[in-house]
Design a protein around this motif. Sequence first.
Motif, PDB file in Angstrom:
ATOM      1  N   ILE A   1      -3.203 -10.446   4.817  1.00 48.20           N
ATOM      2  CA  ILE A   1      -3.222  -8.984   4.786  1.00 48.20           C
ATOM      3  C   ILE A   1      -2.575  -8.472   6.064  1.00 48.20           C
ATOM      4  CG2 ILE A   1      -4.625  -6.893   4.708  1.00 48.20           C
ATOM      5  CD1 ILE A   1      -6.746  -8.464   3.231  1.00 48.20           C
TER       6      ILE A   1
ATOM      7  N   LYS B   1      -2.120  -5.524   8.395  1.00 47.18           N
ATOM      8  CA  LYS B   1      -2.718  -4.228   8.710  1.00 47.18           C
ATOM      9  C   LYS B   1      -1.778  -3.396   9.576  1.00 47.18           C
ATOM     10  CE  LYS B   1      -7.499  -5.761   8.263  1.00 47.18           C
ATOM     11  NZ  LYS B   1      -8.845  -5.798   8.872  1.00 47.18           N
ATOM     12  N   ASN B   2      -1.238  -4.013  10.595  1.00 51.04           N
ATOM     13  CA  ASN B   2      -0.225  -3.396  11.440  1.00 51.04           C
ATOM     14  C   ASN B   2       0.412  -4.501  12.263  1.00 51.04           C
ATOM     15  OD1 ASN B   2      -1.900  -3.739  13.874  1.00 51.04           O
ATOM     16  ND2 ASN B   2      -3.151  -2.119  12.956  1.00 51.04           N
TER      17      ASN B   2
ATOM     18  N   SER C   1       1.684   1.318   6.567  1.00 47.26           N
ATOM     19  CA  SER C   1       2.166   0.322   7.515  1.00 47.26           C
ATOM     20  C   SER C   1       3.687   0.350   7.599  1.00 47.26           C
ATOM     21  CB  SER C   1       1.720  -1.081   7.099  1.00 47.26           C
ATOM     22  OG  SER C   1       0.317  -1.195   7.136  1.00 47.26           O
TER      23      SER C   1
ATOM     24  N   GLY D   1       0.799  -1.215   0.000  1.00 50.20           N
ATOM     25  CA  GLY D   1       0.000   0.000   0.000  1.00 50.20           C
ATOM     26  C   GLY D   1       0.838   1.274   0.000  1.00 50.20           C
TER      27      GLY D   1
ATOM     28  N   TYR E   1      -1.172  -3.006   4.193  1.00 57.93           N
ATOM     29  CA  TYR E   1      -1.983  -1.799   4.255  1.00 57.93           C
ATOM     30  C   TYR E   1      -1.143  -0.533   4.016  1.00 57.93           C
ATOM     31  CZ  TYR E   1      -6.713  -3.038   5.870  1.00 57.93           C
ATOM     32  OH  TYR E   1      -8.019  -3.461   5.960  1.00 57.93           O
TER      33      TYR E   1
ATOM     34  N   LYS F   1      -6.700 -13.301   3.715  1.00 59.78           N
ATOM     35  CA  LYS F   1      -7.157 -12.534   2.573  1.00 59.78           C
ATOM     36  C   LYS F   1      -8.359 -13.228   1.957  1.00 59.78           C
ATOM     37  CE  LYS F   1      -5.315 -10.447  -1.650  1.00 59.78           C
ATOM     38  NZ  LYS F   1      -4.144 -10.414  -2.562  1.00 59.78           N
TER      39      LYS F   1
END
Length: 227
Positions: free
Chosen positions: A212, A214-215, A201, A180, A198, A222
């Motif tokens: 995935i 995210k953090n 991140s 991302g 993300y 996914k």
Amino acid sequence: MKKEDMTNQDLFDTNHTLAKLLFEQTTYPWEIIPKISEFIVSLGQRLPKDEYVHVGKAVWIHKSVNLPPTACMGENVIIGKNAQIRHCAFIRGNAIIGDRVVVGNSSEIKNSILFDEVQVPHFNYVGDSILGYKSHMGASSIASNVKTDKSLVTVHAEDEDIETGLKKFGAILGDYAEIGCGAVLNPGTVIGPKAAVYPLSCVRSCVDGNKIYKNQGEVVEKNITEE
């Protein structure tokens, strides 16, 4: 991601890179990083002369590529068929740019292999890294290649820490990985095939394929509809 899931065979379809032989001669992708420069010189001399233009000492550019006057290039570079090298791109050296790759505005590539159809289109930095087939880095995302304390880079696998012996080592992106906008991949990061990170991140570990990120501490499956 465990070490056993980080082999070249697990991460990449090597039919989509001119460096296929280099991957066949090694087991893990970080073993390739110190070999890129020498391999380029050897490979470039074997490229078809009717398809590639040999520029300078060790630069080979496919005849289908149109370089803008603002692009800057160092030594030991191969650029494949129909690659897009856009304005103000900086291919610093020791780089294999695959077929139909996009290296965009103000993006810098150094000592790296970009498989076919990789996109680094906007303000990206890719240092001492390998980007698998059709992987994509969103605008301003970077693959950082040196630790702040300048110590050797370690890959933090799920089952063990892997000492690479490298001071400069960025990120490994498996095929179809998606990064991302504004994300930072810290030295030694490995992103599995079809995984996504993300925007904004900061990744300091390894992400399994089809997950995935995210953090830190929040990695989810996914959904098939997200592919």
